[in-house]
Design a protein around this motif. Structure first.
Motif, PDB file in Angstrom:
ATOM      1  N   ILE A  49       0.819  -1.210   0.000  1.00  0.00           N
ATOM      2  CA  ILE A  49       0.000   0.000   0.000  1.00  0.00           C
ATOM      3  C   ILE A  49       0.853   1.261   0.000  1.00  0.00           C
ATOM      4  N   ASP A  50       2.055   1.193   0.556  1.00  0.00           N
ATOM      5  CA  ASP A  50       2.911   2.368   0.599  1.00  0.00           C
ATOM      6  C   ASP A  50       3.706   2.572  -0.689  1.00  0.00           C
ATOM      7  N   GLN A  51       3.681   1.625  -1.592  1.00  0.00           N
ATOM      8  CA  GLN A  51       4.467   1.737  -2.813  1.00  0.00           C
ATOM      9  C   GLN A  51       3.850   2.694  -3.826  1.00  0.00           C
ATOM     10  N   GLY A  52       2.539   2.747  -3.914  1.00  0.00           N
ATOM     11  CA  GLY A  52       1.878   3.645  -4.863  1.00  0.00           C
ATOM     12  C   GLY A  52       2.218   5.104  -4.617  1.00  0.00           C
ATOM     13  N   PRO A  53       2.067   5.595  -3.386  1.00  0.00           N
ATOM     14  CA  PRO A  53       2.424   6.985  -3.131  1.00  0.00           C
ATOM     15  C   PRO A  53       3.899   7.283  -3.396  1.00  0.00           C
ATOM     16  N   ILE A  54       4.769   6.322  -3.172  1.00  0.00           N
ATOM     17  CA  ILE A  54       6.195   6.543  -3.433  1.00  0.00           C
ATOM     18  C   ILE A  54       6.424   6.793  -4.916  1.00  0.00           C
ATOM     19  N   VAL A  55       5.798   6.003  -5.760  1.00  0.00           N
ATOM     20  CA  VAL A  55       5.949   6.185  -7.206  1.00  0.00           C
ATOM     21  C   VAL A  55       5.413   7.553  -7.627  1.00  0.00           C
ATOM     22  N   ILE A  56       4.287   7.939  -7.068  1.00  0.00           N
ATOM     23  CA  ILE A  56       3.699   9.243  -7.385  1.00  0.00           C
ATOM     24  C   ILE A  56       4.626  10.370  -6.937  1.00  0.00           C
ATOM     25  N   MET A  57       5.215  10.249  -5.748  1.00  0.00           N
ATOM     26  CA  MET A  57       6.133  11.280  -5.260  1.00  0.00           C
ATOM     27  C   MET A  57       7.375  11.390  -6.137  1.00  0.00           C
ATOM     28  N   ILE A  58       7.886  10.261  -6.603  1.00  0.00           N
ATOM     29  CA  ILE A  58       9.054  10.286  -7.492  1.00  0.00           C
ATOM     30  C   ILE A  58       8.712  11.019  -8.785  1.00  0.00           C
ATOM     31  N   GLU A  59       7.564  10.686  -9.369  1.00  0.00           N
ATOM     32  CA  GLU A  59       7.162  11.355 -10.609  1.00  0.00           C
ATOM     33  C   GLU A  59       6.944  12.850 -10.385  1.00  0.00           C
ATOM     34  N   ASN A  60       6.318  13.202  -9.282  1.00  0.00           N
ATOM     35  CA  ASN A  60       6.085  14.612  -8.997  1.00  0.00           C
ATOM     36  C   ASN A  60       7.406  15.362  -8.839  1.00  0.00           C
ATOM     37  N   HIS A  61       8.380  14.730  -8.197  1.00  0.00           N
ATOM     38  CA  HIS A  61       9.698  15.352  -8.038  1.00  0.00           C
ATOM     39  C   HIS A  61      10.376  15.565  -9.390  1.00  0.00           C
ATOM     40  N   LYS A  62      10.217  14.590 -10.279  1.00  0.00           N
ATOM     41  CA  LYS A  62      10.852  14.674 -11.599  1.00  0.00           C
ATOM     42  C   LYS A  62      10.188  15.702 -12.508  1.00  0.00           C
ATOM     43  N   SER A  63       8.854  15.736 -12.538  1.00  0.00           N
ATOM     44  CA  SER A  63       8.168  16.518 -13.571  1.00  0.00           C
ATOM     45  C   SER A  63       7.163  17.547 -13.051  1.00  0.00           C
ATOM     46  N   ASP A  64       6.885  17.555 -11.754  1.00  0.00           N
ATOM     47  CA  ASP A  64       5.880  18.452 -11.182  1.00  0.00           C
ATOM     48  C   ASP A  64       4.468  18.124 -11.687  1.00  0.00           C
ATOM     49  N   LEU A  65       4.290  16.916 -12.251  1.00  0.00           N
ATOM     50  CA  LEU A  65       3.018  16.526 -12.860  1.00  0.00           C
ATOM     51  C   LEU A  65       1.856  16.560 -11.873  1.00  0.00           C
ATOM     52  N   VAL A  66       2.042  15.978 -10.706  1.00  0.00           N
ATOM     53  CA  VAL A  66       0.944  15.885  -9.743  1.00  0.00           C
ATOM     54  C   VAL A  66       0.500  17.276  -9.308  1.00  0.00           C
ATOM     55  N   TRP A  67       1.446  18.151  -9.007  1.00  0.00           N
ATOM     56  CA  TRP A  67       1.092  19.508  -8.584  1.00  0.00           C
ATOM     57  C   TRP A  67       0.404  20.268  -9.716  1.00  0.00           C
ATOM     58  N   ARG A  68       0.901  20.124 -10.939  1.00  0.00           N
ATOM     59  CA  ARG A  68       0.274  20.826 -12.065  1.00  0.00           C
ATOM     60  C   ARG A  68      -1.159  20.361 -12.260  1.00  0.00           C
ATOM     61  N   LEU A  69      -1.407  19.067 -12.189  1.00  0.00           N
ATOM     62  CA  LEU A  69      -2.769  18.546 -12.340  1.00  0.00           C
ATOM     63  C   LEU A  69      -3.667  18.991 -11.193  1.00  0.00           C
ATOM     64  N   MET A  70      -3.119  18.971  -9.988  1.00  0.00           N
ATOM     65  CA  MET A  70      -3.891  19.350  -8.816  1.00  0.00           C
ATOM     66  C   MET A  70      -4.366  20.799  -8.920  1.00  0.00           C
ATOM     67  N   ARG A  71      -3.490  21.670  -9.398  1.00  0.00           N
ATOM     68  CA  ARG A  71      -3.836  23.092  -9.474  1.00  0.00           C
ATOM     69  C   ARG A  71      -4.922  23.386 -10.513  1.00  0.00           C
ATOM     70  N   THR A  72      -5.193  22.451 -11.408  1.00  0.00           N
ATOM     71  CA  THR A  72      -6.229  22.675 -12.422  1.00  0.00           C
ATOM     72  C   THR A  72      -7.581  22.097 -12.019  1.00  0.00           C
ATOM     73  N   ASP A  73      -7.654  21.422 -10.888  1.00  0.00           N
ATOM     74  CA  ASP A  73      -8.905  20.788 -10.461  1.00  0.00           C
ATOM     75  C   ASP A  73      -9.774  21.787  -9.704  1.00  0.00           C
ATOM     76  N   PRO A  74     -10.919  22.186 -10.267  1.00  0.00           N
ATOM     77  CA  PRO A  74     -11.763  23.192  -9.610  1.00  0.00           C
ATOM     78  C   PRO A  74     -12.350  22.707  -8.284  1.00  0.00           C
ATOM     79  N   HIS A  75     -12.611  21.420  -8.162  1.00  0.00           N
ATOM     80  CA  HIS A  75     -13.179  20.885  -6.924  1.00  0.00           C
ATOM     81  C   HIS A  75     -12.155  20.975  -5.798  1.00  0.00           C
TER      82      HIS A  75
END
Length: 92
Positions: A49-75
């Motif tokens: 269960i802890d492996q999924g968030p680790i992969v997401i954090m690595i990708e976010n560190h590399k590309s800022d993808l998660v933060w960019r997507l989060m900032r576009t979500d109106p909800h």
């Protein structure tokens, strides 16, 4: 870790946890895991269960993808603003 503590890695991958400083039970029975001589305590289960968030954090560190997507979500923006958050990217 795999080279230093080969007992924590099995055919299914790494075990959930280990503690090289716990080498004796002090007379208390362990609820989980076992003491391995020369290694310490090793869990007897696998948790992914802890492996999924680790992969997401690595990708976010590399590309800022998660933060960019989060900032576009109106909800998400509305929820943060209703919770009292302001400033930073919410002000942009």
């Amino acid at each position: 870790m795999k080279a230093r503590y080969p007992a924590i890695y099995t055919r299914y991958g790494f075990l959930d946890a280990f503690n090289p400083t716990l080498t004796e039970t002090g007379g208390n029975d362990l609820l989980h895991g076992d003491i391995h001589p020369g290694v310490g305590w090793i869990a007897d289960d696998y948790l992914g269960i802890d492996q999924g968030p680790i992969v997401i954090m690595i990708e976010n560190h590399k590309s800022d993808l998660v933060w960019r997507l989060m900032r576009t979500d109106p909800h998400l923006r509305r929820g943060l603003e209703r919770a009292g958050f302001s400033g930073g990217w919410l002000s942009a």
